[in-house]
Write an enzyme that holds these catalytic residues in place. Sequence first.
Site, short mmCIF file in Angstrom:
data_model
loop_
_atom_site.label_atom_id
_atom_site.label_comp_id
_atom_site.label_asym_id
_atom_site.label_seq_id
_atom_site.Cartn_x
_atom_site.Cartn_y
_atom_site.Cartn_z
N ASP A 30 -26.39 -35.29 13.96
CA ASP A 30 -25.72 -34.18 14.63
C ASP A 30 -26.72 -33.04 14.83
OD1 ASP A 30 -23.72 -32.56 15.68
OD2 ASP A 30 -23.03 -31.89 13.71
N GLU A 77 -29.72 -31.29 19.44
CA GLU A 77 -30.05 -30.89 20.82
C GLU A 77 -31.47 -30.34 20.95
OE1 GLU A 77 -27.28 -29.98 19.13
OE2 GLU A 77 -26.12 -31.59 20.06
N ASP A 84 -17.63 -30.84 19.96
CA ASP A 84 -16.62 -29.95 19.40
C ASP A 84 -15.54 -29.53 20.39
OD1 ASP A 84 -18.21 -30.29 17.26
OD2 ASP A 84 -19.06 -28.27 17.26
C1 GLC Z 1 -21.03 -29.69 14.53
C2 GLC Z 1 -20.47 -31.06 14.86
C3 GLC Z 1 -19.20 -31.29 14.10
C4 GLC Z 1 -19.45 -31.11 12.61
C5 GLC Z 1 -20.05 -29.75 12.33
C6 GLC Z 1 -20.45 -29.59 10.88
O1 GLC Z 1 -20.19 -28.70 14.99
O2 GLC Z 1 -20.28 -31.22 16.24
O3 GLC Z 1 -18.71 -32.58 14.38
O4 GLC Z 1 -18.26 -31.27 11.92
O5 GLC Z 1 -21.21 -29.56 13.12
O6 GLC Z 1 -21.40 -30.53 10.52
#
Ligand code: GLC
Length: 842
Positions: free
Chosen positions: A403, A406, A518
């Site tokens: 995650d 980007e 999100d």
């Molecule tokens: C980002 C991700 C989400 C995750 C959060 C905390 O917002 O897109 O899925 O829960 O980070 O890690």
Amino acid sequence: MGDFRLREVARLVAFEPGPEGGVALDLGAARGVLRIARDGAVQLRLGAGALAPDPAEAIGFLPWRPSRAEPFPREEEGGLGLAHAGPEGCASVEVDEEPFAVRVRDREGNVLAALSDFALGEDGRARVDLAAPLGQRFHGFGEKTGGLDKRGDALAMRSRDVPPFPGKDPLYASIPFFLSVSPARPPEDPHARSTGFLWTCFATSRFDVAKSDPFRVRLEADAGGLDLTIFPGPHPRDVLRRYTARVGRMPLPPLWALGHHQSRWSYGSEAEVRRVAAELRRRGIPSDAIHLDIDYMDGFRVFTWDRRRFPDPKGLLRDLRAQGFRVVPIVDPGVKVDPAYPVYREGRARDAFCRNADGSPFQLYVWPKQSALPDFVRPEVRAWWGEQHRPLIEAGVAGVWNDMNEPAGWARELRVGKLILPWKAQDLSRVVQADPVDAAERAAKAAQRADDDDLPPGDDEGAPKRVPHEHVRNLYGQMQCRATREFLERAEPERRHFVLTRSGFAGVQRWAAMWTGDSMSRWSHLRLSLPMLLNLSLSGVAFCGADIGGFAGEASPELFARWMQIGALYPFARTHSMWLGRRQEPWRYGARVEAVARAALELRMRLLPYLYGLFHEAAASGAPVWRPLFWEFPDDDEAARVEDQVMVGPSLLAAPVLVRGARERELYLPPGVWYGFDDDARWVGPRRIRVSAPLERLPLFARAGAVIPTRSPVRHAGETPAEPLVLEVFPGADSDGVLIEDDGESTEHRHGAVARTALRLHDRAAGRLRLELGRREGGFGIEPRTLRVVFRASPAPRSVYVDALALPAGAGRPGWSASAGRVEVRLDDDGVARSVELDPAP
Ligand code: GLC
């Protein structure tokens, strides 16, 4: 500093045979290469001044397979031609001398792409126009909100941490690939035709999709020159096959990854994880995986565990595994700046992190506060990063969730309790990363030196080449996933792996599945997940999904139920939610909604053999699991406009309820006969229908000719079902299909351990309905088992034959019985060829 104006590429000055199957172009102040691949793909690269080396293979694309095309001068019109016609594909290219223009044609002479108005800048910027005849549609572009057809939109690619709200662009992923689809124009040209376009630019790129000029798509790159590959169709299936042959295909996922995943930010302790798992099982809600969000770590330090809350990860994972749960922890790229933290110390010692151009360390704020970012462009950094996962693997994790890649991060932050407020965008203008081609060459040389003691150490190669971060930014997430997967495959080559990512570039499917980030728990976000996932699917990412229930905010019970219904059919089905909102376990909304969720996930479990076949197909050919209607009905203009229904593979059409309070659904059935999947309704399309859809009901239809392999529901994919194979047969058309089975876990399928059974339906052959099961082929053994075939056929037949012998009627096995529009045939299945025939009542 050079001259950074964009200059028109006006004239072809000269040309000569270039790389194999191609031609080198002299364009005065610019140089170019045009080539045709064996499968008919066409690549055009142009650069102001000299042409930089092609970065494709350095960033993980598959090797170009050249054709034997040779350039020839065009006698009358001037300019040049280049043509290839081979068994795998064909294309011919015409290049006009002045003004410089390029056209790609198929075998019949149809223009697939007409490019004009080329312009290049000394700084690597590039621009070109693609003709967009009226009526042509544009799909793909990776992860985008908005409609299915992107005509009339202006889109950009620059990966960033922006949630998928309607109208927001760009988002997390940058997949600069799209398809044009020309409508069928009977009678002269009765078939729809599709062509694919890959704009290989890792910097920001822009696509004006016939917005400013209704007859043109304008493509722009901010760096790297012009690099466009064109993939002929005619069907989108052919486009995707060629596109994924270049950028890579999804490796076959393990079967469990096709099950339901339960997630939350965060299940923050061992006790909580155990409770969620126990509750899922106690309530009989099928689920296969639990995701661990950032709070499992020690102060958000990647590759650590908070030992207070997770004292015994190995024990926890072992116990969950015994209940049929796999665990997928999150791994973000940001490494906490903390001299006492070995990952940071080691990364610094290896100079693995991105720097500023002046050599100073680059840092940004993410969850662990000040953090450093590995430069995943460098193969040795990927290898080092990969190794950090070893303890996770040893603890028993089954997959990895990448995650914030980007990459996300901010200049400062504000913490209010647990709330972290991003503050100020980080200034990235001075950040540099390795040049992909230079980094790959250095790594290859280093590997060679390591193999060959006689070679002197490589101090003669000069300093590594660095490029601005912005020039390779859109690769960042992809290269993290590549590091993750390359390690997993190295560490456990005999197992299939699961990696999930938020960011990615063209070809991301080779390394990871993708979710769309999100979203909000709102009806509009549920609705937009359909065209969004369809376009992502058309962009090569077969294994994709949106957070079921929505990520942020509070889902109403009704919204959660409706989201679950269609989410259970997303290729990737994960429920996830943010810590601020309501817990999104299926039982949090009352008994009625829990029952809806259970039924939805039971349907997924039941359809698993069918879905698994679709994943096999995606891995082999790039064809997506989720398909827009026009994929299956390319010559139907009405189908082209539908974006609130999906085809799950060739046989199932889902028309979910996407509106609050609705208890009916209007929908479009394309040409052919259709059946309600779980009721007795039958329609003849094309037509619009309205069906009743109480909260308990997902409108789901099967197409005539479908033979859908199912099994009785299980609590998780690995559990042995009571009935391992039930074929659901929908008469009304002939069809040809194949049932694919394997062990669901290992990589033995790559070495032939796959069982294939041909499934052929002959509708009313000599007055009878016949299903032929071919002899089971291939190197995966299946124990003798019971097979049930359920035909949607009424009235009841006079008799049923198996291999031309009449089968006894009744409840026995073998035997057959008929009731309520269904004819059920029970057989022993030992892998030999069988034919089952229904002799209709007189
Ligand atoms: C980002 C991700 C989400 C995750 C959060 C905390 O917002 O897109 O899925 O829960 O980070 O890690």
